[in-house]
Design a protein around this motif. Structure first.
Motif, mmCIF file in Angstrom:
data_model
loop_
_atom_site.group_PDB
_atom_site.id
_atom_site.type_symbol
_atom_site.label_atom_id
_atom_site.label_comp_id
_atom_site.label_asym_id
_atom_site.label_seq_id
_atom_site.Cartn_x
_atom_site.Cartn_y
_atom_site.Cartn_z
ATOM 1 N N PHE A 62 0.851 -1.177 0.000
ATOM 2 C CA PHE A 62 0.000 0.000 0.000
ATOM 3 C C PHE A 62 0.890 1.231 0.000
ATOM 4 O O PHE A 62 2.069 1.157 0.315
ATOM 5 C CB PHE A 62 -0.949 0.018 1.201
ATOM 6 N N GLU A 63 0.313 2.372 -0.374
ATOM 7 C CA GLU A 63 1.058 3.612 -0.446
ATOM 8 C C GLU A 63 0.640 4.543 0.690
ATOM 9 O O GLU A 63 -0.503 4.522 1.127
ATOM 10 C CB GLU A 63 0.830 4.314 -1.781
ATOM 11 N N VAL A 64 1.592 5.352 1.151
ATOM 12 C CA VAL A 64 1.331 6.354 2.161
ATOM 13 C C VAL A 64 1.803 7.693 1.603
ATOM 14 O O VAL A 64 2.933 7.793 1.095
ATOM 15 C CB VAL A 64 2.101 6.043 3.471
ATOM 16 N N ALA A 65 0.952 8.686 1.679
ATOM 17 C CA ALA A 65 1.326 10.017 1.201
ATOM 18 C C ALA A 65 2.206 10.682 2.255
ATOM 19 O O ALA A 65 1.867 10.701 3.443
ATOM 20 C CB ALA A 65 0.082 10.858 0.969
ATOM 21 N N LEU A 66 3.361 11.180 1.843
ATOM 22 C CA LEU A 66 4.261 11.877 2.747
ATOM 23 C C LEU A 66 4.127 13.377 2.515
ATOM 24 O O LEU A 66 4.166 13.838 1.368
ATOM 25 C CB LEU A 66 5.698 11.432 2.509
ATOM 26 N N HIS A 67 3.977 14.115 3.597
ATOM 27 C CA HIS A 67 3.846 15.565 3.523
ATOM 28 C C HIS A 67 5.132 16.199 4.026
ATOM 29 O O HIS A 67 5.633 15.859 5.086
ATOM 30 C CB HIS A 67 2.650 16.034 4.356
ATOM 31 N N ALA A 68 5.661 17.116 3.242
ATOM 32 C CA ALA A 68 6.879 17.834 3.657
ATOM 33 C C ALA A 68 6.541 18.767 4.817
ATOM 34 O O ALA A 68 5.494 19.404 4.836
ATOM 35 C CB ALA A 68 7.432 18.627 2.484
ATOM 36 N N SER A 69 7.419 18.840 5.802
ATOM 37 C CA SER A 69 7.174 19.717 6.945
ATOM 38 C C SER A 69 7.918 21.019 6.809
ATOM 39 O O SER A 69 8.968 21.126 6.314
ATOM 40 C CB SER A 69 7.618 19.100 8.253
#
Length: 69
Positions: A62-69
């Motif tokens: 499965f994929e997980v969306a990564l958000h830049a901090s």
């Protein structure tokens, strides 16, 4: 008895081998060595804690969306 093995490359080299049915985990320098070690560790585990395994794990991705901090 046929069981599952999940192998991942270890950051320090070699492979980590995991058996999801019993939770046994080990490692080896090669895939073959990791599987030999997992087979031995799992056999020893099952001698102490006999298990009746009625199903095999289902492995998917499965994929997980990564958000830049």
């Amino acid at each position: 008895m046929e069981l599952s093995a999940v192998l991942t490359a270890a950051p320090e080299g070699g492979y980590v081998a995991f058996n999801p049915e019993t939770g046994t985990t080990t490692q080896g320098e090669t895939v073959e060595e990791a599987l030999v070690n997992l087979r031995e560790a799992t056999a020893l585990y099952l001698e102490e804690f006999p298990a009746i395994i009625t199903s095999r794990p289902f492995l998917t991705t499965f994929e997980v969306a990564l958000h830049a901090s």
